[in-house]
Design an enzyme around this catalytic site. Structure first.
Site, PDB file in Angstrom:
ATOM      1  N   GLY A  22       0.828  -1.199   0.000  1.00  0.00           N
ATOM      2  CA  GLY A  22       0.000   0.000   0.000  1.00  0.00           C
ATOM      3  C   GLY A  22       0.855   1.238   0.000  1.00  0.00           C
ATOM      4  N   SER A  23       0.442   2.213   0.760  1.00  0.00           N
ATOM      5  CA  SER A  23       1.036   3.525   0.587  1.00  0.00           C
ATOM      6  C   SER A  23       2.122   3.845   1.590  1.00  0.00           C
ATOM      7  CB  SER A  23      -0.076   4.548   0.606  1.00  0.00           C
ATOM      8  OG  SER A  23      -0.907   4.295  -0.506  1.00  0.00           O
ATOM      9  N   THR A  24       2.817   2.825   2.110  1.00  0.00           N
ATOM     10  CA  THR A  24       3.979   3.130   2.950  1.00  0.00           C
ATOM     11  C   THR A  24       4.973   3.930   2.112  1.00  0.00           C
ATOM     12  OG1 THR A  24       4.927   1.027   2.302  1.00  0.00           O
ATOM     13  CG2 THR A  24       3.824   1.089   4.421  1.00  0.00           C
ATOM     14  N   PHE A  25       4.951   3.681   0.812  1.00  0.00           N
ATOM     15  CA  PHE A  25       5.868   4.356  -0.105  1.00  0.00           C
ATOM     16  C   PHE A  25       5.602   5.863  -0.126  1.00  0.00           C
ATOM     17  CE2 PHE A  25       7.613   4.941  -4.505  1.00  0.00           C
ATOM     18  CZ  PHE A  25       8.899   4.564  -4.171  1.00  0.00           C
TER      19      PHE A  25
ATOM     20  N   SER B  12      -4.459   9.147   0.552  1.00  0.00           N
ATOM     21  CA  SER B  12      -3.579   8.336  -0.281  1.00  0.00           C
ATOM     22  C   SER B  12      -3.659   8.782  -1.734  1.00  0.00           C
ATOM     23  CB  SER B  12      -3.953   6.859  -0.144  1.00  0.00           C
ATOM     24  OG  SER B  12      -2.930   6.063  -0.676  1.00  0.00           O
TER      25      SER B  12
END
Ligand SMILES: [Zn+2]
Length: 425
Positions: free
Chosen positions: A319-322, A373
């Protein structure tokens, strides 16, 4: 003259040899009869009874020293089949609250060498496990009526919080494979089956002791063998302190109530797991005692799969840890500040590139972008970083700066490898 001398010499040689032989025999006899006591020879005979002393299993604490798992006494009924005399089956079954069928079945299993390879009619065999103090008390009173049966004190796990079932795991009776893999275990022993109980089994279990009892010709216990000289005191298991914060863990479990999924909070400084929740979950107290089998089965049959540890076994996209790492990079490099806003109309469309997004208000600054996000925000950020010739000189340089940030945050490489290198440096 010389011959005489030789004869004289031979006399001494023969005499010496005889003395040496006699000495060897004497030493050997001494060793056999006095030094080596009968223990080793009798270890498996019916004159001695090896009573295993179970060590207490280590407790489990949370990071703030709160006790999560401890021991509670429980009792096993064991039997030496050779010593059973005139067993009143009905009375026996009534005392233990079991059926004669159950008793017959258990004896069948004990004597079946496929299930119980270590069976011997002279040694202690486990008949029933995990009886409570009350259940055992009734039996204890009538024990004199049932020669050949013994009570073995053990302990079972108990939990201060009905939480963290997946992290803590549980203990259960050893399987045939467990016994085959490790000499330490005998039939009826317990072993960590899941979670930290399994991972830290060798530290938690301690070392078993033994009490050697002497029996007379009729098999009655006469007392300790050689005053307990060969007894071994059990060594208790080590206590374990987890990285988990039980308050945080319970909060996460409350937040995940009636949801399917997982929350894992990791301290980025140390890698310690602060909480690790997988839902649906269950109360670890269900997996203790004689109800375990029944409860375990109902959890297996539950279509929501509460036994599945989604934190480590579920497959979820990262997911959006990036995105958070992008935000930090852009802020650090001064590409954006906390007020910078970028537009998003269901996505990012620029210079032939198209990245979709979902519906949310626009334009957004960095914090609401993380909240929603938003893909566009981070595309714009990257676009402005790559295009900042004044700062980086070329796209190539910008790219390599960006990459250094990513690697420093653990992207692009095996994390375990990076941690090891950092430790070595
Ligand atoms: Zn968006």
């Amino acid at each position: 003259m010389e011959r005489d001398y030789n004869l004289e010499k031979r006399k001494y040689v023969i005499g010496g040899a005889v003395i040496v032989i006699v000495l060897v025999y004497l030493i050997r006899l001494f060793a056999l009869q006095i030094m080596s006591d009968d223990y080793k020879k009798n270890a498996d005979s019916n004159a001695l009874l090896n009573k295993i002393q179970y060590p207490s299993r280590g407790g489990i604490y949370d990071r703030n020293g709160k006790l999560l798992v401890y021991n509670q006494p429980s009792y096993d009924i064991t039997v030496v089949p050779n010593e059973i005399k005139d067993l009143d089956t009905l009375d026996f079954c009534k005392t233990l609250n079991i059926t004669p069928e159950f008793l017959r079945k258990r004896f069948g299993e004990i004597k079946d060498r496929r299930i119980n390879p270590g069976y011997s009619r002279y040694t202690n065999q486990v008949l029933m496990t995990q009886l409570s103090a009350e259940e055992c008390g009734v039996f204890q009173e009538k024990l004199f009526k049932f020669p050949g049966f013994y009570i073995q004190r053990r302990s079972i796990r108990q939990y201060n919080y009905g939480s963290s079932a997946h992290v803590l795991g549980d203990i259960a009776e050893v399987s045939k494979a467990d016994i085959a893999n490790d000499d330490y275990y005998k039939r009826g022993d317990f072993i960590g089956k899941q979670g930290v109980e399994k991972s830290y089994e060798t530290q938690l279990r301690g070392v078993k002791g033994v009490e050697i009892l002497l029996r007379d010709a009729r098999g009655r216990i006469q007392g300790k063998y050689m005053n307990g000289k060969y007894d071994k005191t059990p060594v208790p298991g080590k206590n374990l302190t987890l990285g988990i914060d039980i308050e945080l863990q319970m909060l996460a479990e409350r937040l995940m109530q009636n949801k399917i999924g997982s929350i894992v909070a990791i301290d980025p400084q140390t890698g310690e797991i602060l909480c690790m929740v997988s839902t649906p979950t269950f109360d670890p107290r269900m997996m203790v005692g004689r109800q375990r089998g029944k409860n375990h089965l109902s959890l297996i049959r539950d279509s929501w799969k509460p036994l599945l540890n989604r934190s480590i076994m579920g497959v979820y996209p990262p997911g959006s840890t990036f995105k958070t790492s992008q935000a930090l990079t852009f802020l650090q490099e001064g590409i954006i500040n906390t007020h910078t806003q970028y537009p998003c109309y269901h996505g990012f469309v620029h210079a032939g590139l198209r990245v979709g997004c979902h519906s949310h208000p626009s334009p957004l600054s960095v914090i609401p972008s993380i909240e929603t996000s938003c893909n566009s925000f981070f595309c714009w950020g990257l676009y402005h970083m790559m295009g900042n010739k004044r700062k980086y000189g070329s796209v190539q340089n910008a790219m390599s700066t960006w990459r250094d940030y990513m690697v420093s945050m653990g992207f692009g490489y095996n994390l375990a490898l990076i941690c090891r290198e950092r430790r070595e440096v």
